[in-house]
Structures are given as structure tokens and as C-alpha cells.
Design an enzyme around this catalytic site. Structure first.
Site, PDB file in Angstrom:
ATOM      1  N   GLY A  47      36.282 -27.851  83.337  1.00 47.10           N
ATOM      2  CA  GLY A  47      35.199 -27.275  84.130  1.00 47.10           C
ATOM      3  C   GLY A  47      34.168 -28.316  84.549  1.00 47.10           C
ATOM      4  O   GLY A  47      33.737 -29.124  83.723  1.00 47.10           O
ATOM      5  N   ASN A  70      36.278 -22.249  70.255  1.00 45.75           N
ATOM      6  CA  ASN A  70      35.680 -23.474  70.752  1.00 45.75           C
ATOM      7  C   ASN A  70      34.327 -23.174  71.360  1.00 45.75           C
ATOM      8  O   ASN A  70      34.090 -22.112  71.927  1.00 45.75           O
ATOM      9  CB  ASN A  70      36.587 -24.173  71.777  1.00 45.75           C
ATOM     10  CG  ASN A  70      36.390 -23.670  73.190  1.00 45.75           C
ATOM     11  OD1 ASN A  70      35.440 -24.071  73.880  1.00 45.75           O
ATOM     12  ND2 ASN A  70      37.257 -22.774  73.637  1.00 45.75           N
ATOM     13  N   LEU A  74      31.119 -27.298  77.739  1.00 38.90           N
ATOM     14  CA  LEU A  74      31.413 -27.872  79.057  1.00 38.90           C
ATOM     15  C   LEU A  74      30.887 -29.284  79.238  1.00 38.90           C
ATOM     16  O   LEU A  74      30.343 -29.643  80.288  1.00 38.90           O
ATOM     17  CB  LEU A  74      30.901 -26.941  80.167  1.00 38.90           C
ATOM     18  CG  LEU A  74      31.753 -25.668  80.313  1.00 38.90           C
ATOM     19  CD1 LEU A  74      31.038 -24.630  81.170  1.00 38.90           C
ATOM     20  CD2 LEU A  74      33.112 -25.987  80.919  1.00 38.90           C
ATOM     21  N   ASN A 100      38.337 -26.505  88.144  1.00 41.18           N
ATOM     22  CA  ASN A 100      37.609 -25.399  87.535  1.00 41.18           C
ATOM     23  C   ASN A 100      36.127 -25.657  87.790  1.00 41.18           C
ATOM     24  O   ASN A 100      35.562 -26.630  87.305  1.00 41.18           O
ATOM     25  CB  ASN A 100      37.942 -25.387  86.037  1.00 41.18           C
ATOM     26  CG  ASN A 100      37.340 -24.243  85.266  1.00 41.18           C
ATOM     27  OD1 ASN A 100      36.267 -24.399  84.686  1.00 41.18           O
ATOM     28  ND2 ASN A 100      38.005 -23.106  85.224  1.00 41.18           N
ATOM     29  N   CYS A 131      32.811 -18.549  81.304  1.00 39.88           N
ATOM     30  CA  CYS A 131      32.683 -19.367  80.102  1.00 39.88           C
ATOM     31  C   CYS A 131      31.687 -18.729  79.152  1.00 39.88           C
ATOM     32  O   CYS A 131      30.532 -18.504  79.511  1.00 39.88           O
ATOM     33  CB  CYS A 131      32.230 -20.781  80.421  1.00 39.88           C
ATOM     34  SG  CYS A 131      32.052 -21.754  78.903  1.00 39.88           S
ATOM     35  N   VAL A 192      43.145 -14.712  80.917  1.00 40.39           N
ATOM     36  CA  VAL A 192      41.796 -14.499  80.463  1.00 40.39           C
ATOM     37  C   VAL A 192      41.141 -15.813  80.053  1.00 40.39           C
ATOM     38  O   VAL A 192      41.828 -16.726  79.603  1.00 40.39           O
ATOM     39  CB  VAL A 192      41.763 -13.554  79.234  1.00 40.39           C
ATOM     40  CG1 VAL A 192      42.315 -12.195  79.604  1.00 40.39           C
ATOM     41  CG2 VAL A 192      42.542 -14.121  78.030  1.00 40.39           C
ATOM     42  N   THR A 194      38.236 -17.134  77.278  1.00 45.22           N
ATOM     43  CA  THR A 194      38.236 -16.841  75.839  1.00 45.22           C
ATOM     44  C   THR A 194      37.363 -15.633  75.489  1.00 45.22           C
ATOM     45  O   THR A 194      36.489 -15.236  76.241  1.00 45.22           O
ATOM     46  CB  THR A 194      37.731 -18.062  75.067  1.00 45.22           C
ATOM     47  OG1 THR A 194      36.471 -18.453  75.614  1.00 45.22           O
ATOM     48  CG2 THR A 194      38.706 -19.216  75.175  1.00 45.22           C
ATOM     49  N   GLY A 245      47.121 -17.537  74.892  1.00 44.30           N
ATOM     50  CA  GLY A 245      48.044 -17.625  73.759  1.00 44.30           C
ATOM     51  C   GLY A 245      49.474 -17.940  74.092  1.00 44.30           C
ATOM     52  O   GLY A 245      50.339 -17.864  73.214  1.00 44.30           O
TER      53      GLY A 245
HETATM   54  C1  LIG Z   1      38.803 -26.386  73.876  1.00 44.78           C
HETATM   55  C2  LIG Z   1      38.817 -25.450  75.045  1.00 44.78           C
HETATM   56  C3  LIG Z   1      38.054 -25.744  76.178  1.00 44.78           C
HETATM   57  C4  LIG Z   1      38.043 -24.889  77.255  1.00 44.78           C
HETATM   58  N1  LIG Z   1      37.321 -25.212  78.367  1.00 44.78           N
HETATM   59  C5  LIG Z   1      37.387 -24.411  79.461  1.00 44.78           C
HETATM   60  C6  LIG Z   1      36.742 -24.770  80.681  1.00 44.78           C
HETATM   61  O1  LIG Z   1      36.152 -25.837  80.795  1.00 44.78           O
HETATM   62  N2  LIG Z   1      36.820 -23.914  81.731  1.00 44.78           N
HETATM   63  C7  LIG Z   1      37.506 -22.733  81.640  1.00 44.78           C
HETATM   64  O2  LIG Z   1      37.551 -21.974  82.623  1.00 44.78           O
HETATM   65  N3  LIG Z   1      38.153 -22.383  80.528  1.00 44.78           N
HETATM   66  C8  LIG Z   1      38.112 -23.187  79.441  1.00 44.78           C
HETATM   67  N4  LIG Z   1      38.797 -22.832  78.298  1.00 44.78           N
HETATM   68  C9  LIG Z   1      39.584 -21.583  78.298  1.00 44.78           C
HETATM   69  C10 LIG Z   1      41.059 -21.856  78.607  1.00 44.78           C
HETATM   70  O3  LIG Z   1      41.197 -22.409  79.887  1.00 44.78           O
HETATM   71  C11 LIG Z   1      41.876 -20.562  78.518  1.00 44.78           C
HETATM   72  O4  LIG Z   1      41.336 -19.620  79.425  1.00 44.78           O
HETATM   73  C12 LIG Z   1      41.854 -19.964  77.124  1.00 44.78           C
HETATM   74  O5  LIG Z   1      41.866 -20.985  76.160  1.00 44.78           O
HETATM   75  C13 LIG Z   1      43.030 -19.019  76.864  1.00 44.78           C
HETATM   76  O6  LIG Z   1      44.255 -19.679  76.965  1.00 44.78           O
HETATM   77  P1  LIG Z   1      45.041 -20.287  75.687  1.00 44.78           P
HETATM   78  O7  LIG Z   1      45.084 -19.212  74.666  1.00 44.78           O
HETATM   79  O8  LIG Z   1      46.379 -20.705  76.218  1.00 44.78           O
HETATM   80  O9  LIG Z   1      44.239 -21.460  75.214  1.00 44.78           O
HETATM   81  C14 LIG Z   1      38.804 -23.697  77.218  1.00 44.78           C
HETATM   82  C15 LIG Z   1      39.570 -23.409  76.087  1.00 44.78           C
HETATM   83  C16 LIG Z   1      39.594 -24.269  75.010  1.00 44.78           C
HETATM   84  C17 LIG Z   1      40.434 -23.920  73.825  1.00 44.78           C
END
Ligand SMILES: Cc1cc2nc3c(=O)[nH]c(=O)nc-3n(C[C@H](O)[C@H](O)[C@H](O)COP(=O)(O)O)c2cc1C
Ligand SMILES: Cc1cc2nc3c(=O)[nH]c(=O)nc-3n(C[C@H](O)[C@H](O)[C@H](O)COP(=O)(O)OP(=O)(O)OC[C@H]3O[C@@H](n4cnc5c(N)ncnc54)[C@H](O)[C@@H]3O)c2cc1C
Ligand SMILES: Cc1cc2nc3c(=O)[nH]c(=O)nc-3n(C[C@H](O)[C@H](O)[C@H](O)COP(=O)(O)OP(=O)(O)OC[C@H]3O[C@@H](n4cnc5c(N)ncnc54)[C@H](O)[C@@H]3O)c2cc1C
Ligand SMILES: Cc1cc2nc3c(=O)[nH]c(=O)nc-3n(C[C@H](O)[C@H](O)[C@H](O)COP(=O)(O)O)c2cc1C
Ligand code: FES
Ligand code: FES
Lengths: 306, 271, 306, 271
Positions: A47, A70, A74, A100, A131, A192, A194, A245
Site C-alpha cells: 500500500g 499484523n 503501512l 495498492n 486497512c 477480503v 484483514t 487464507g
Molecule cells: C503483513 C501484512 C501486510 C499487509 N499489508 C496490506 C496493505 O498494505 N494493503 C492492503 O490492501 N492489504 C494488506 N494486507 C492484507 C492482505 O493483502 C490480504 O488482504 C489479507 O492478508 C488476506 O489474505 P491472506 O490471508 O492470503 O494473507 C496485509 C496483510 C499482511 C499479512
């Protein structure tokens, strides 16, 4: 059997439905050593705000059962340095880059998007209105239907790039947000982000994250994310990019069968940075076994029990 | 060299005490590429709990009869569910091992001396470092502290390689009674200013901080091996940051998995 | 050290903060063989409607990473048979019984609550306005602030028993529902019920549950549940009963430190039906180690980072 | 007897083929209390993935030299992550085992015969049943089907206990070519109506259904061991229901962990 993995997001055609999830793959270049970036459907980078950001104090992550929290906050280099320092190499490596975009205000979302629209090699904008880890902006926009409509419309006016608002799961009805985004001119939605969550160290009685709360990701959330993707895909006509996930080819297929046109993988890449080829070959095997020629034939193909 | 991910066979798992063991993993590609101070990320289960890999310094680089690197070992301290799984691993089990990762130590050559300072499991990066320094014939000392004499390991190993040992235990059962910073400080005091030396340090954060401060006070450069919670080990997640001063002196967060885990003590900004 | 585990929910004093979660402990009697029911703070029994209910077709549960989905569909014997067939034995065993009350309409909630109010040995009513698995009632009431207020007020008028609306996590702001319940006269709120979720068998392309969707419970959801309990406890004055993935004494303590006065344990009792004494002694040990005399001193004791 | 939860030591894990193994668990209290047809719930990890316990029929009840029950075995087929963990268990490992659970088979005594019908891993409850029937001197037959001859196990064991075997394999490599219902039906046909018998059956659902139907057609009572996905095994969760007719003939869902897993074939309503 020769299978076709191409998918389309607005005007963008991707060679396969696999994207890195924002914030989980740095600016992509960190992985250039070990992953052929051009082999991904798209590289979604961390992001970006207009300016650099420090992010939160550590501890920034904590593990939870089959998941992690987490609160990175950002941390980032800002859009200008990104364009100058990262884009040339990303272009050279043939990556399809989706940025992003973050903002603390509507104007900032618009400004960052406008800047990126003129940059060669930026393939699409993912609008991060979800976020959970920052004070202003982010989830504030994503938890209110009219703000969502407003910010998406405003960005729509300044860019012809495919525009993909990223939705938060921390709402009663995520599909109404998908609909609002669609109505405001989005080319797709991704979800989604988080889940807002927390963990407490019982010995110190303090939050395990310096920021108190953080976002839950990883396999733990997958069943909720699949449900949300399904609901959105039922309601809107634009493509849905699913995530939450995903850790195996079966998980990718589950999201696609639920209605996702493409998927993103975040947390699972921490566990296995070489996951991309495993996922691709797993999907190909499945398609061959089930005699599916085009991966798009799987999208939304779930049948209900009678 | 780009890190690789190996499905490494456990060759041995030697328990040193209730809380410490040395795990030997067949990982030729990683063994050949690792430089002292680098680390690996190990998956402790094939399931999702615990989910993330765990970072471990490469302890020894083990070679076959011809000197070809074929295995690595890690010195592992039992602290939670991930390390519990590693403690229970047996020869023949397989573990996914990703590495080598991170920036290694800078090696100093004679006439400079190398002083290693280890607290507890902070000994881990110093076996490999000792071997590399020995190849340069750099004189080495190890200041090594633990809670008790039963928490000090591999003393013979280091002595056999010509390392001069200065031990400290918190209960006084071996070496100086108290913290390892005491013998270190005493040695720094008596070391003539014209004899160059570099301090290498690994251990709990308060110790790192104290040793970096001692280095500063005595005008000695230090290389500090930090330990942050790590999500990915590859620069992807920004979880592992430490605050570092850049050239202009402005502090900012950098990723310890990419820019570290080894930093110059002068650059680190402690919270 | 002698520690005091008593907690108070409205007029009800419980000997300890540990309750079974509704739907995870049958009618309690199934466990009478192996658990001293009177040793629990309370036994919360399976959700009851006025009449018997068949529930959904199997498959009714499916495992997910560190969690499970259920779509039991509230199979149950109805309030009349419960009072006749189960209450006498529950009384005899000295169980403090909390009944989880369901309804397909406001009238049904009121009627079931009214009936229970006259039954000796019923210690409190948990109002289930949050079940994600039934068509009418349940979550419909729990996802709308005015319906929540309305149903709680209506039941409040017919009973003097402690009234504990059980909230759904499938909303944008769970704490505003806690507030609505408080304003309507609730003595406490309990949360979380399960997260609406789904899982698809990619080979058959059908949902793994016959009901398509189900509710996610277990350790996977704990960090989200802790956050929600914390938010509610910050906003309302009435006690909060916390649950969601509790599987150890540390988890109990985490919820209490976040603000829960008592807790419920559901899924973890499937894994370890003998968990109750382990939890109790774990809490006692912690209190002794940290020199905490009364367990209520822990409630809401989290300190934030400066 | 109330079920107990034991932290049982694995005594042996014998692999019968790539997909099948027999796990022997030191569980004296459970061994002493179990009656044929009952099951145990086993935790396959100390973590949370896989989360739930797995149900397994008690295969053998093993006794020491004096005849005191000291262990149970389970016959386990590899199907997913939980059974994979059990397949990998080694002697000395410990597993939480809860049992005995559920309703056992009703035992028939002479002059009635007992005909056991097993499909694949459906053999599991019949070793214990055989021993109990032998104690009553009930004549027993086992109709046992698998995909191939390499999927049929413990044949000698059953023969040594006087069980008459009727085998079937889908690939024709042993016994009748095809389903086990074929030899069963043939035998039912030639069995004089005045010789009482009870059918015991365990296996995949279509087979249970077919065998229960055969029993009905031939006027023979059947006892059907069902397999539903189980959350708790103790009646707490209502996940494991099967449809059963009550006295009035009305079908309704009952919990197979409490009211089963063994049901009378006549009572079961198939979807
Ligand atoms: C360490 C970390 C940093 C993240 N940073 C961002 C971000 O900068 N922008 C964003 O839209 N989502 C961010 N996310 C969310 C992920 O892009 C994703 O939507 C979320 O982790 C669910 O997918 P996953 O279960 O495969 O990790 C972040 C997730 C993690 C774990
Ligand atoms: C670069 C690096 C090298 C390391 N080298 C070694 C080594 O050679 N030998 C060794 O035994 N350990 C080493 N560690 C620490 C090791 O990674 C942790 O002990 C391990 O991850 C704990 O996992 P767990 O599941 O057993 O415990 P957890 O339950 O994850 O953690 C237990 C406690 O340890 C803390 N912790 C968890 N992960 C880390 C981490 N990455 N760094 C610091 N603290 C942590 C937690 O906050 C918690 O308080 C190293 C860490 C890093 C970052
Ligand atoms: C009363 C009872 C007795 C049983 N006895 C035995 C036995 O003696 N030996 C043996 O090998 N197996 C037995 N089973 C089946 C055994 O419990 C499952 O094979 C096991 O739970 C699968 O776990 P898994 O993690 O390996 O696979 P999962 O990934 O959980 O499941 C793999 C596949 O098996 C199905 N499955 C999962 N659990 C069950 C279940 N409880 N019943 C039926 N299908 C299931 C799933 O739907 C999936 O299709 C019994 C089941 C019951 C209910
Ligand atoms: C199988 C099952 C059945 C449930 N039935 C009910 C119910 O009848 N009424 C209710 O309010 N909650 C019901 N719940 C939700 C639980 O009471 C609890 O809110 C939820 O499972 C979270 O807690 P846990 O993670 O400890 O299980 C059920 C949960 C499960 C797993
Ligand atoms: S551990 Fe992920 S960036 Fe360092
Ligand atoms: S398995 Fe829980 S009721 Fe039968």
C-alpha cells in the site's frame, strides 16, 4: 490437455488468476531472485500513500491459531519514490503491476491514483479502503456505503486504469459495499482485507501488538472469506478478486468456484515463497482431471444441494 | 546467492540439556552458500499450527570427508510450540528449510582481533563465524554468558579452535559471577587503543544494547545480530523492523531480515 | 493462596466464570457422567424454540484450519419437553442452568422466555438473536439495531430472570448492539456467536455443508472475538460474557483481561470434554502467581502501550 | 461405564499396506471397558490443526499374559490429515484417546449364527466382535470385500478363530469378483429359514444400505455400524445424526455417537 488460465479484470487480461496480496510481497522486487515475477497474473505491491510513512512500532505481527495478526501501519516509501525507484525494474522484469493505493483523505486517494495513471507499466489500481491498521482513512471509507461510493467515484474520474476497490470484511453486508463500488464505476472488487482483531499477553496484560489491534489473515479466515466472495459474486456483475487464507491450489479453486475471477495470496507466501508454481500446476492438474478447458469456466460454478 | 527451500532430512538431534538441542539438517545447497551470521527459516509442521516458519541462525556448516558442505546445524532453545516441535524431531524426519537469508557478519582479518559476545542461545551464529575467522587467522575471543554452568555449551569446541574463552554465569557456577558484559568491559579497558578489534554480539536485546554502548564508549566497532519476530524472512511483510540511522543521521525502520539481522552497533537506535 | 473465582451477572452469582457454550454441551446431561455439572459457573443448554425442530440434513459440520463450521439448524426438543424431561435431572445435579432461547418471531422469543421464567432452576436466559443457521429469526434480529432493541425489551417485560442477549459478530459494530441491548434492559450480553462462513468441496463443486453456509467457531476466531469483547466492554456498563475459541486457561484470562466477566467454552470441549478442571486450576495458578485475589480484579485490566 | 480420556502410549504401529495400518495403544481402562462396536475419539495433534478428534472403532482388545486387558488397537485407513498423523505415529509417542463411546453390538448366542459383513476398513469392529461371539460359541461367518487382494487383512486371524470367510474383491484377485453383497446374497438365499442368524455390517454407506435391504428382504435382523462425521462423540454437538424411525414409525434425527454407532437396520431411514 492444454488448459487456458487467462482471466480478465476490466480491460486487463492476466495470464493466470494468481496475484500477490498487497503488503505480503513487498514491492515485488524483494522476490525477484526466487520468483519469475512475470509468471504471476499480477504483482500487487504494498500500500502506498503520497508520502513516505514510518509505520508502527514493533511488535508488528503475532501468530494466532492458523493465522496471524499484523499492524504494520503501512510503512512505505510513498508513490513518488515507488515510481522512481521500483517501477523501472518491475517493468524490466515484465511484471504486471497493480498498485495498492492508500489515503488519509479523499484528496490523497485521488492524487496518488492520478499520479499512477500516467506511469508506464502500472496495470491497475487497487483502492485500499479497508486497512484496519491506520487512524485516518482506510477502513473509515470502507465501512460506510456513501464514503465508499464517493471515493471510488472520485478516483474513477481521474483514471482510466482498471480500478479495484479492496473491501473490508468488518461489515454487516460486504456485498452492499461491492454493489456501491460497482455503481461508482469500479471495474472489479477485491476482498477480503484483514479482520480487525487483537491478542493480549496475559502475563504483562498488554496487547501483543504495539498498536493494540491488528488485522487477522491466513487460513483461519478462509471460510469467512469464501462466504463473502460468494455473496459479492452473487450480487455484482463486475469481477471479484478473492483472497483470505489461500494456501493451496484447492483453496484457489474453492474461491473461484465460489465466484472469484482471480485470487490473491498473502500470508501463505510467508510460509512458502515458492508457492506460485505449486499453485499453477495444481490448478492445471485439476482442470485436466475434471476436463475443464478454461479456468474462467470454473468461476461461480458452485452448485447448491437440492 | 538466491535462497533455496529444501525438504531437509534430519540427520541428528542432540539434546544438550532440557532446554537446548542441536539439530543437524542435510541441506547441501544451503550449507554451501551460507556465510556466518546468516539464518534459515524452518517450517515446524506441515499443518497450519504453528503457521509461520521460525528463524534460526546457522550454527555449524558441516562438511563431508572431502570438505564439501553437506549439512547445517542449528542450536535451538525451547521456548514455545515451534521450538517444541523441533525439539521432538528425530533422525529421518523432514523439515522445510529456507535459506541462506539475511546479511552476514563482516569478517575482520589480522591484525584486528575478533571478540564475540554471546548471551545464552546467542552463541548460535558464532560457531560458523569462528571457522571463517580461523581461515583468516584472526585472533578470536568468546565472551559467553548464561544463567548457570549447565547453560554453557560447546566450550571444548571453541577451545579446540583456538578461541580464548571468557565465561560468566548469573549464578556464579562458572566463570565470572554476573553478566557477561562485566568481563567484556574489563577486557576492553585493558586493551591497548592501538590494537584494533571488532565486537560481534548476539543475545537478548538488553545485552545487545549494553554491548553496543560499551563498543561506543571504548571506540570499538560492533556488529550486532538482532532478533525480531519475522513473518517471511525475505522482505515481504515489514514485520521485522529495527530502527537504524541513515547517513544523514535520521532514524527510520528497516527490515532486519533484508538489511540485517547483523547491523553495525553505531547505526542501531534503541527504543 | 486462596483465590476467589466468583463472578456476578446481574442478580446471579456464579461460583466461577466458566460456562458451557450453547449448542456445544447438549442439554448438559449428556456430560453428567464425566463432568460434575455443579462445578461449572453455569451450564448453558442448547438453543430451544417453542416446539421441537428437526435441524438440517447432514453433513452438519466441517473442519477448517483451527476451526469448524456448523449448520446444525437448531435441532431440539422444544421448551416444553426440555422443562419436563431435562430440568428435573439438571436441578438434582445442582447445575446452574442458563437456557439459550430461540425464536422465529418476536412472539416466540417472548413466549419461550415467559415459560422458562416460571421454571424452578432456570437461572438466566440467553437470548439467541445471532444464530447464522436458520432462515427466520436468529441473526435477522441480531443484525438490526432496532430489532435487537425491540426483542430484548419485549422479553424484558415478561421475565425477571437475568437476561443475556447473545450477539452476532457478523456486524460492522458489535458494540452498538451491546449498547442497544443494554438500553433495552439486558443484564449482560454474551458474544460471539459464530461467523457466517462456508466451505466448498472442489471436486463435487458443492458446499461441504448441506445448508451451504454455517457458523465458524474454534481457535481460528479467537483474535476477532477478543477484539469484539474488548470493544463491548469499553462501551457498556453491564457484564460481558466472552467466548470464541477459548481452549486454555490463558485464553480464558485473555478474554477476562479484555473485559469479559465470564466466559463460555464451546468447540474446545469437543476436543477435550474434561477441560473444565484444567481451566479452573490454570486460572487459580495464574492468580496465585500474579497475586490476584479475586478473579473480578482481572476483568478489563488490560493496559495499553504508552 | 463412563468414558475416560487417556494419554495413551503408542506400543506399535504396524503398516499393513500403503493405506492401512494397525495402531496399538496402551489404554488399560478403555480396553477393560470396551464392548464390540464401540469407538474411541483420538486426538491426532497437540496443536489446533487438525482441530477435532477422530473417531475409530476399537479393533482388538489386547490382554497381558494373565488375560487382563491392557491395550486396544485400531485398524486405520489413510484418508486425510488426521489419519496421516496416525500413520506416522511411532512407538513411544503419546495420543489422547477418549472412550469407550457409543452403543455396542448386541451379541447373539447359539443357535443363532452371526454373519459379519465388512467393506474395506469396515472390518474394524469385527475383531473384537469375533472374540466376544467366540466366548458364546456363536457360529460366525465373515463376508469381507475390498478393492483388491492386497486390501484384505487379518484373514489368518479370523480363520484361526473359526470364522468362516467369504471374500470378494472388485478386481477379482481374491474371492468373488465384485461386491461383497453378492456372496452374502447367495448365502442368504440358501440359508434355511428356520436357522436364525443376525447380520452385522460395517463399511461404506451404499454397502450398509444394500446389506440392510438384503436383511429385510430375507427376513434377517441386521445391526448396522454407521459412520458419520463426529464433532464430539459424546452427544454435545448434534453433528452426527442419522435418520431413524421411532416406535410410531416417524423418522427423526438421532445422534449416532449416543444412540449408535450401531443401529438396527430396520430402524434406519436412508436418504
Ligand atoms: C503483513 C501484512 C501486510 C499487509 N499489508 C496490506 C496493505 O498494505 N494493503 C492492503 O490492501 N492489504 C494488506 N494486507 C492484507 C492482505 O493483502 C490480504 O488482504 C489479507 O492478508 C488476506 O489474505 P491472506 O490471508 O492470503 O494473507 C496485509 C496483510 C499482511 C499479512
Ligand atoms: C534472525 C534470527 C535468528 C535466530 N536464531 C536462533 C537460534 O539460532 N536459536 C534459537 O533457539 N532461536 C533463534 N531465534 C529465535 C527463534 O526464532 C524463536 O525462539 C522461535 O521462533 C520461537 O518459536 P516458538 O514457536 O517456539 O515460540 P513462540 O511461541 O513463537 O515464541 C515464544 C516467545 O519467543 C518470542 N519470539 C518468537 N519469535 C521470535 C523471534 N523471531 N525472535 C525473537 N523472539 C521471538 C515470542 O515473542 C515469545 O515471547 C532467532 C530469531 C531470529 C529473528
Ligand atoms: C464411529 C466411527 C468409527 C470409525 N472407525 C474407523 C476405523 O476403525 N478405522 C478407520 O480408518 N476409520 C474409521 N472411521 C472413519 C475415520 O474417523 C475417518 O476416516 C477420519 O476421521 C478421517 O480423518 P482425516 O483427518 O484423515 O480425514 P478428513 O480430511 O477429516 O476426511 C477425509 C474424508 O473422510 C471423510 N470423513 C471425515 N471424518 C469422517 C467420519 N467421522 N466418518 C466418515 N467419514 C469421514 C471426510 O468427509 C472426507 O471426505 C470411523 C468413523 C466413525 C464415525
Ligand atoms: C455445533 C455447534 C452448535 C451451536 N449451537 C448453538 C446454539 O444452539 N445456540 C447458540 O447461541 N450458539 C450456538 N453455537 C455457538 C456457540 O455457543 C459459541 O457461540 C461459538 O461456538 C463460539 O465459541 P467456541 O469457539 O468456543 O465454540 C453453536 C456452536 C457449535 C460449534
Ligand atoms: S520478516 Fe518479513 S520483511 Fe522481514
Ligand atoms: S458427535 Fe457430537 S453429538 Fe454426536
Amino acid at each position: 490437455m492444454n488448459v487456458d488460465l487467462c482471466v480478465r479484470i476490466g480491460s486487463l487480461v492476466l495470464k493466470n488468476p494468481l496475484m500477490s496480496a498487497s503488503g505480503c510481497f513487498g514491492y515485488g522486487l524483494e522476490y525477484a531472485d526466487i520468483v519469475d515475477l512475470s509468471s504471476l497474473g499480477a504483482v500487487v505491491v504494498k500500500g502506498l500513500f503520497l508520502n513516505e510513512r514510518e509505520g508502527h512500532q514493533p511488535p508488528r505481527i503475532v501468530e494466532t491459531p492458523s493465522g496471524m495478526l499484523n499492524a504494520i501501519g503501512l510503512q512505505g516509501i510513498g508513490v513518488h519514490r515507488f515510481v522512481r525507484e521500483k517501477m523501472p525494474e518491475l517493468r524490466r522484469l515484465g511484471a504486471v503491476v497493480i498498485v495498492n493505493v492508500c489515503g488519509s483523505s479523499l484528496d490523497e486517494y485521488v492524487e496518488v491514483s492520478r499520479i499512477l495513471s500516467d506511469v508506464e507499466g502500472v496495470a491497475a489500481i487497487e483502492l485500499n479502503i479497508s486497512c484496519p491498521n491506520i487512524k485516518e482513512g482506510g477502513i473509515q471509507f470502507g465501512c460506510n456505503l456513501s464514503s465508499t461510493h464517493e471515493v471510488v467515484s472520485a478516483v474513477r474520474r481521474v483514471t482510466t486504469l482498471p480500478l479495484i476497490p479492496k473491501l473490508t470484511p468488518n461489515v454487516t453486508s460486504v456485498s452492499s459495499f461491492a454493489r456501491a463500488a460497482e455503481e461508482a464505476g469500479a471495474d472489479a472488487v477485491s476482498l477480503v482485507n484483514t479482520f480487525l482483531a487483537m491478542a493480549i499477553d496475559v502475563d504483562t496484560r498488554r496487547p501483543k501488538l504495539s498498536n493494540t489491534m491488528g488485522g487477522l489473515s491466513g487460513p483461519a479466515i478462509r471460510p469467512i472469506a469464501v462466504r463473502m466472495v460468494y455473496e459479492c459474486a452473487q450480487l455484482v456483475r463486475i469481477p471479484v478478486v478473492g483472497m483470505g487464507g489461500i494456501s493451496s491450489a484447492r483453496d484457489v479453486l474453492e474461491f473461484m468456484i465460489a465466484g472469484a475471477t482471480a485470487v490473491q495470496i498473502g500470508t501463505a507466501t510467508f510460509v512458502d515463497p515458492f508457492i506460485w508454481s505449486t499453485l499453477r500446476s495444481g490448478i492445471e492438474e485439476y482442470m485436466a482431471r475434471h476436463n475443464v478447458g478454461r479456468v474462467t469456466d470454473l468461476v461461480g460454478s458452485m452448485e447448491r444441494w437440492i | 546467492m538466491a535462497p533455496i527451500d529444501l525438504d531437509a532430512e534430519v540427520l541428528r538431534n542432540t539434546h544438550l540439556s532440557a532446554g537446548y538441542h542441536v539439530l543437524v539438517l542435510a541441506a547441501p545447497g544451503i550449507a554451501a552458500a551460507t556465510r556466518p551470521g546468516q539464518f534459515v527459516m524452518i517450517r515446524t509442521t506441515t499443518g497450519t499450527d504453528p503457521l509461520l516458519r521460525r528463524p534460526f541462525s546457522v550454527f555449524e556448516i558441516l562438511r563431508d570427508a572431502d570438505g564439501t558442505p553437506e549439512a547445517i546445524s542449528i542450536l535451538c532453545k525451547l521456548v514455545g510450540p515451534g521450538t517444541a516441535r523441533l525439539a521432538g524431531a528425530s533422525a529421518g524426519d523432514r523439515l522445510a528449510v529456507l535459506g541462506p537469508l539475511g546479511k552476514p557478519f563482516d569478517l575482520v582479518a589480522p591484525p584486528s582481533e575478533a571478540w564475540m559476545v554471546a548471551g545464552g542461545v546467542g552463541l548460535a551464529p558464532f560457531a560458523a563465524l569462528t571457522e571463517s575467522l580461523a581461515a583468516l587467522a584472526t585472533p578470536t575471543r568468546l565472551f559467553y554468558g548464561g544463567r548457570s554452568r549447565t547453560d554453557l555449551f560447546y566450550l571444548d569446541w571453541f577451545e579446540a579452535r583456538g578461541v580464548r574463552l571468557d565465561l560468566a554465569t548469573e549464578d556464579g557456577t562458572r566463570g565470572t559471577h554476573g553478566r557477561v558484559t562485566a568481563p567484556l568491559e574489563a577486557a576492553l579497558r585493558v586493551m591497548p587503543a592501538d590494537r584494533p578489534l571488532t565486537i560481534y554480539v548476539c543475545g537478548p536485546e538488553p545485552m545487545l544494547k549494553a554491548v553496543a554502548a560499551l563498543g561506543r564508549v571504548h571506540g570499538r566497532p560492533s556488529q550486532v545480530s538482532t532478533e525480531q519476530v519475522m513473518g517471511c524472512g525475505l522482505g515481504g511483510c515489514y514485520s521485522c523492523v529495527v530502527r537504524v540511522r541513515d547517513e544523514s543521521g535520521t532514524p527510520h525502520f528497516v527490515r532486519s531480515c533484508l538489511n540485517g539481522p547483523v547491523f553495525r552497533g553505531e547505526d542501531l537506535v534503541w527504543e
